[in-house]
Scaffold this active site. Structure first.
Site, PDB file in Angstrom:
ATOM      1  CB  SER A 194      -0.949   0.386   1.516  1.00  0.00           C
ATOM      2  OG  SER A 194      -1.587   0.846   1.320  1.00  0.00           O
TER       3      SER A 194
ATOM      4  CE  LYS B 138      -4.267  -0.798   0.216  1.00  0.00           C
ATOM      5  NZ  LYS B 138      -5.445  -1.042   1.131  1.00  0.00           N
TER       6      LYS B 138
ATOM      7  CE  LYS C 169      -4.159   4.003   2.349  1.00  0.00           C
ATOM      8  NZ  LYS C 169      -5.526   3.187   3.063  1.00  0.00           N
TER       9      LYS C 169
ATOM     10  CG  ASP D 153      -7.572   2.807   0.280  1.00  0.00           C
ATOM     11  OD1 ASP D 153      -9.278   3.071   1.012  1.00  0.00           O
ATOM     12  OD2 ASP D 153      -6.697   2.223   1.672  1.00  0.00           O
TER      13      ASP D 153
ATOM     14  CD  GLU E  98      -9.256  -0.626   0.951  1.00  0.00           C
ATOM     15  OE1 GLU E  98      -9.156  -0.596   2.667  1.00  0.00           O
ATOM     16  OE2 GLU E  98      -8.726  -1.264   0.256  1.00  0.00           O
TER      17      GLU E  98
ATOM     18  CG  ASP F 152     -11.186  -0.422   4.790  1.00  0.00           C
ATOM     19  OD1 ASP F 152     -10.801  -1.251   6.252  1.00  0.00           O
ATOM     20  OD2 ASP F 152      -9.646   0.248   5.050  1.00  0.00           O
TER      21      ASP F 152
ATOM     22  CE  LYS G 257      -7.160  -2.028   7.035  1.00  0.00           C
ATOM     23  NZ  LYS G 257      -7.203  -0.322   6.522  1.00  0.00           N
TER      24      LYS G 257
ATOM     25  N   GLY H 221      -4.090  -4.310   6.690  1.00  0.00           N
ATOM     26  CA  GLY H 221      -3.123  -4.345   6.980  1.00  0.00           C
ATOM     27  C   GLY H 221      -3.464  -2.887   7.339  1.00  0.00           C
TER      28      GLY H 221
END
Length: 370
Positions: free
Chosen positions: A136, A162, A164, A189, A214, A239, A263, A291
């Site tokens: 990520s 991934k 952000k 995400d 996400e 999430d 998670k 994570g």
């Protein structure tokens, strides 16, 4: 089994580089390591993953530690249990505070696995010695910097990337990565950074062949996510608003998503996580292990859970050096050909380094139980 002593280690581990998301920058991993010790002197470890501020979800570190110390522990005085799953029903009366619950329950699972002479992986139904993992990446200053970071991670062997995103740090950034790496498994995400006014912007991401988008909308929303999923081919992944199997069931019924970022810490522990895994498998939802920038204890728990066969998508379980120059465990997790080794020793399979703990410790608290 009965817990006789609990030690809370409040630690701050410096990060290699700041990790940036839509809700801020993180320069260190601040967490509480929970050590439970039973009547035979066997220790089990969990990691309290709540962030210092209530920006990811409502729960935050100081409050979660308070719940453990002042609410849960007095209720564990003289409590005897035969299996760690009993913890969930005993403390179901506590509303929310899932990360506090998960940290304590994780320690119970570790003790249980050690007492039965099994690895946590075997105890949770996992299999295999190695696991494909993803990485990520936080929000970067510009698309060029992001492409450079992605290139480095691909060079290290990570199987999935991934990125952000947030408004004005999305289309151009994703486009640059996709142009540079047309074949890489890529996802975005948002950490709830968007509103209904951003529908056209989010729909534009559909052309980049992302594996999923996400949590674009708020942590309590199911309707906007359902509306977006209906209008795009890319999988919508939930999430932050998944705290229990009931939330997954609601998302499924409303068609709010086609994927779940699971998670363990966010859903209250392994017991609830296993329920979610089972529901997703039976109903065709893609489930993968997310994570929380874990230190070594949390990472070991995640690897054991993610080694179950239902997790076919690489999770956010990066190598130690992705986040830290030094961790709190003796043998750190190292990436090899895009994979991490799943601990095979009894319990969580890693040893705490008390020397490293002392290096990063902010406070230590020992609590005796009856």
């Amino acid at each position: 089994m009965r817990i006789r002593q609990i030690t809370l280690y409040h630690v701050r581990i410096p990060m290699v580089v700041p990790f940036s998301t839509s809700f801020g920058d993180m320069y260190e991993k601040e967490c509480v390591i929970v050590e439970l010790k039973d009547e035979e002197g066997i220790s089990g470890y969990g990691e309290l993953e709540a962030f210092p501020l209530p920006d990811y979800i409502e729960e935050f570190l100081v409050a979660a530690k308070f719940i453990i110390e002042k609410v849960m522990l007095p209720q564990m005085n003289s409590w005897e249990f035969s299996h760690p799953s009993e913890f969930q029903s005993r403390f179901s009366w506590i509303r929310g505070n899932e990360m506090a619950k998960a940290a304590v329950e994780a320690g119970l699972w570790d003790i249980y696995a050690k007492k039965t002479n099994r690895s946590l992986q075997e105890t949770l139904g996992g299999e295999g010695k190695f696991l494909d993992v993803g990485v990520s990446l936080g929000i970067q200053k510009n698309p060029a910097e992001l492409v450079a970071r992605v290139k480095d991670c691909i060079g290290q062997g990570y199987k999935r990337i991934k990125v952000k995103i947030k408004p004005d740090h999305d289309i151009a950034y994703i486009a640059a990565v996709r142009e540079a790496f047309p074949e890489v498994l890529l996802m975005a995400d948002a950490n709830s950074a968007y509103t209904s006014a951003d529908f056209d912007r989010l729909k534009e991401l559909d052309r980049f062949q992302l594996t999923m988008i996400e949590q674009p909308f708020s942590i309590r929303d199911f309707t906007l996510h359902a509306r977006l999923q209906k209008q795009i081919q890319t999988l919508v992944c939930l999430d932050e608003n998944i705290r229990s199997v009931e939330d997954v069931e609601q998302a499924y019924q409303m068609k709010s998503c086609r994927a779940i970022n699971l998670k363990m810490a966010r859903v209250g522990g392994h017991t609830e996580a296993l329920k979610i895994v089972d529901f997703c498998a039976k109903n065709g939802l893609l489930v993968w292990c997310g994570g929380m920038l874990e230190a070594g204890i949390g990472r070991a728990h995640n690897l054991a859970l993610a080694s179950r066969k239902e997790f076919g998508f690489p999770g956010d379980i990066s190598a130690t050096d992705r986040y830290f120059n030094e961790d709190i465990i003796e043998e750190e997790f190292k990436l090899k050909n895009g994979r991490l080794a799943v601990p095979q020793k009894t319990g969580i399979g890693v040893e705490i380094s008390k020397k490293k703990i002392e290096k990063f410790i902010d406070s230590k608290q020992v609590i005796k139980l009856g």
